[in-house]
Motif scaffolding. Sequence first.
Motif, PDB file in Angstrom:
ATOM      1  N   UNK A  76       0.842  -1.206   0.000  1.00 61.67           N
ATOM      2  CA  UNK A  76       0.000   0.000   0.000  1.00 61.67           C
ATOM      3  C   UNK A  76       0.871   1.247   0.000  1.00 61.67           C
ATOM      4  N   UNK A  77       0.462   2.235  -0.824  1.00 61.54           N
ATOM      5  CA  UNK A  77       1.074   3.569  -0.852  1.00 61.54           C
ATOM      6  C   UNK A  77      -0.032   4.593  -0.675  1.00 61.54           C
ATOM      7  N   UNK A  78       0.100   5.473   0.323  1.00 59.43           N
ATOM      8  CA  UNK A  78      -0.890   6.520   0.606  1.00 59.43           C
ATOM      9  C   UNK A  78      -0.213   7.874   0.384  1.00 59.43           C
ATOM     10  N   UNK A  79      -0.702   8.646  -0.585  1.00 59.46           N
ATOM     11  CA  UNK A  79      -0.058   9.896  -0.996  1.00 59.46           C
ATOM     12  C   UNK A  79      -0.723  11.101  -0.335  1.00 59.46           C
ATOM     13  N   UNK A  80       0.103  11.989   0.255  1.00 57.21           N
ATOM     14  CA  UNK A  80      -0.398  13.181   0.951  1.00 57.21           C
ATOM     15  C   UNK A  80       0.435  14.407   0.606  1.00 57.21           C
ATOM     16  N   UNK A  81      -0.098  15.592   0.998  1.00 55.41           N
ATOM     17  CA  UNK A  81       0.640  16.857   0.965  1.00 55.41           C
ATOM     18  C   UNK A  81       0.312  17.621   2.246  1.00 55.41           C
ATOM     19  N   UNK A  82       0.818  18.844   2.340  1.00 58.03           N
ATOM     20  CA  UNK A  82       0.513  19.679   3.490  1.00 58.03           C
ATOM     21  C   UNK A  82      -0.859  20.323   3.433  1.00 58.03           C
ATOM     22  N   UNK A  83      -1.585  20.118   2.328  1.00 53.55           N
ATOM     23  CA  UNK A  83      -2.923  20.694   2.220  1.00 53.55           C
ATOM     24  C   UNK A  83      -2.910  22.202   2.053  1.00 53.55           C
ATOM     25  N   UNK A  84      -4.020  22.836   2.394  1.00 49.68           N
ATOM     26  CA  UNK A  84      -4.165  24.279   2.230  1.00 49.68           C
ATOM     27  C   UNK A  84      -3.327  25.054   3.240  1.00 49.68           C
ATOM     28  N   UNK A  85      -3.219  24.547   4.472  1.00 50.14           N
ATOM     29  CA  UNK A  85      -2.625  25.341   5.544  1.00 50.14           C
ATOM     30  C   UNK A  85      -1.120  25.213   5.663  1.00 50.14           C
ATOM     31  N   UNK A  86      -0.549  24.099   5.208  1.00 48.17           N
ATOM     32  CA  UNK A  86       0.859  23.833   5.482  1.00 48.17           C
ATOM     33  C   UNK A  86       1.647  23.570   4.203  1.00 48.17           C
ATOM     34  N   UNK A  87       2.957  23.832   4.295  1.00 49.35           N
ATOM     35  CA  UNK A  87       3.905  23.325   3.315  1.00 49.35           C
ATOM     36  C   UNK A  87       4.879  22.427   4.058  1.00 49.35           C
ATOM     37  N   UNK A  88       5.301  21.365   3.395  1.00 50.46           N
ATOM     38  CA  UNK A  88       6.141  20.368   4.042  1.00 50.46           C
ATOM     39  C   UNK A  88       7.193  19.883   3.054  1.00 50.46           C
ATOM     40  N   UNK A  89       8.384  19.604   3.568  1.00 51.98           N
ATOM     41  CA  UNK A  89       9.432  19.068   2.717  1.00 51.98           C
ATOM     42  C   UNK A  89       9.042  17.686   2.202  1.00 51.98           C
ATOM     43  N   UNK A  90       9.607  17.317   1.074  1.00 55.43           N
ATOM     44  CA  UNK A  90       9.277  16.033   0.452  1.00 55.43           C
ATOM     45  C   UNK A  90       9.807  14.887   1.299  1.00 55.43           C
ATOM     46  N   UNK A  91       8.902  13.987   1.694  1.00 58.21           N
ATOM     47  CA  UNK A  91       9.324  12.847   2.505  1.00 58.21           C
ATOM     48  C   UNK A  91       8.470  11.638   2.202  1.00 58.21           C
ATOM     49  N   UNK A  92       9.042  10.475   2.490  1.00 55.67           N
ATOM     50  CA  UNK A  92       8.306   9.221   2.454  1.00 55.67           C
ATOM     51  C   UNK A  92       8.481   8.563   3.815  1.00 55.67           C
ATOM     52  N   UNK A  93       7.374   8.109   4.398  1.00 52.05           N
ATOM     53  CA  UNK A  93       7.416   7.602   5.759  1.00 52.05           C
ATOM     54  C   UNK A  93       6.781   6.233   5.902  1.00 52.05           C
ATOM     55  N   UNK A  94       7.017   5.632   7.066  1.00 52.78           N
ATOM     56  CA  UNK A  94       6.457   4.325   7.387  1.00 52.78           C
ATOM     57  C   UNK A  94       6.470   4.147   8.890  1.00 52.78           C
ATOM     58  N   UNK A  95       5.670   3.218   9.368  1.00 52.93           N
ATOM     59  CA  UNK A  95       5.664   2.883  10.781  1.00 52.93           C
ATOM     60  C   UNK A  95       6.711   1.826  11.078  1.00 52.93           C
ATOM     61  N   UNK A  96       7.317   1.902  12.265  1.00 52.00           N
ATOM     62  CA  UNK A  96       8.356   0.956  12.667  1.00 52.00           C
ATOM     63  C   UNK A  96       7.687  -0.337  13.154  1.00 52.00           C
ATOM     64  N   UNK A  97       7.249  -1.118  12.198  1.00 57.03           N
ATOM     65  CA  UNK A  97       6.447  -2.333  12.436  1.00 57.03           C
ATOM     66  C   UNK A  97       7.255  -3.346  13.222  1.00 57.03           C
ATOM     67  N   UNK A  98       6.594  -4.053  14.138  1.00 53.73           N
ATOM     68  CA  UNK A  98       7.283  -5.036  14.971  1.00 53.73           C
ATOM     69  C   UNK A  98       7.682  -6.283  14.194  1.00 53.73           C
ATOM     70  N   UNK A  99       7.014  -6.536  13.059  1.00 53.93           N
ATOM     71  CA  UNK A  99       7.363  -7.665  12.205  1.00 53.93           C
ATOM     72  C   UNK A  99       8.522  -7.249  11.302  1.00 53.93           C
TER      73      UNK A  99
END
Length: 322
Positions: free
Chosen positions: A118-141
Amino acid sequence: MNQPITLQTHTIVGTETDAEGETVERPGPHLLITGGVHGDEYEPIVAVRRLMEEFDPATLKGRVTLVPLVNEPAFARRSRTAEDGLDLARVCPGNPEGSETERIAVALSELIRSADFYIDLHTGGVRYEILSLVGYGLHEDETVLNHQREMARAFNMPIIWGTSARHEGRSLSVARDAGIPAIYTEFTGGAKCSEGGVQMLRDGCLNVARYLGMLERTIPDSLVEYIVEDDRDDSGHLQTQMPAPADGFFEARVRLGDFVEKNQIIGKVFDPLGQRGINVAAPHDGMVLMLQTFPAATAGESLGAILPISGPGEVFYEHEEA
C-alpha cells in the motif's frame, strides 16, 4: 440505516496467454495506491489519475488498484474534512453505522486489507507546506518493516522517516494490523498543485512497483539525503508540534529546510494590529520540516514541525522509548 460508501477505483490487471490460448492474470502482487484522503491535497489526486495511463496490462505482473480521490465530500467542500469535521486519517477503520467520514473509512480499510502492498499519498494541504518525505511505521514484524524500508528507498524522496507504529486511526494502522507493508508520502502543499510534485509522486509509485517486481523500469539516481528512524510515541504526529499560543496572525522567521536549535524563535503570532506578538520556539534541535503558510493561526493548532536531525547529510537517528 446509513448506506455503505463505495470508493471509485480503477484496477489494472497484468494479463498473459496460457498454454490453452486463454487470457489469464499474470502472477504478481496487488499494489494499492490512494490519493485524496484529505480533500485539500491536490498533487496526489493528479498523480494517481496519471498512473492510470502508466501501467500496461501487457507487461504488468500482478495488479494495481488506484483511488485518485478517497474523500470526495471533503474535496467538494475545498476542505481537509467532510461536513462532519472528522479527519479520515484519524478514524480508520471506521464505523459502518457512523458519519460519512466513518463510512468512507470502512470502505478504505476494506480496500487496504485486500492488497499486498500500500502507498498513501499526501501533501501539506491548504494550511501547510512540508518538505518532500516518504514515511512508514516501525512495524514489529521484521519482514514487514524491511519491505517498508525498501519501498521508501525505492520511492526516492529526499527524506525517509520511520516513526512510531503505535498511532491509531490511520490508513497505515489498518495496514499495520493486517501485516501489509505500507508507506505514505508528503509533498509541499499550500493549496497549490505543483507539477513537480505530481511528477515526483507518479515516478515514486512506479519506482516502488519496480521494486516489487511488477514492471521493468530504470533505477533512478538516489535523491535520498536523510534517513530518520524515531520510535518515540509522539514521533510522526506533526499536528501536535509547535501549537499556536493564541489566535492571531502567524509570521514565520525561518524557512523550510533551515536548521534550528532548541528554543530558537521560529516565528510570532500577532494580534490583528500587530501591537502584541507571542514568540513560537523550536521544541528541539533539527530541520524545519513543516510550516503553516496560511497566515491565520488558531490557538492550540500546529504552526510547524521540526525533524530531529543534527545537520546536513544522510543521518540515522534512533530514540529509546521515552
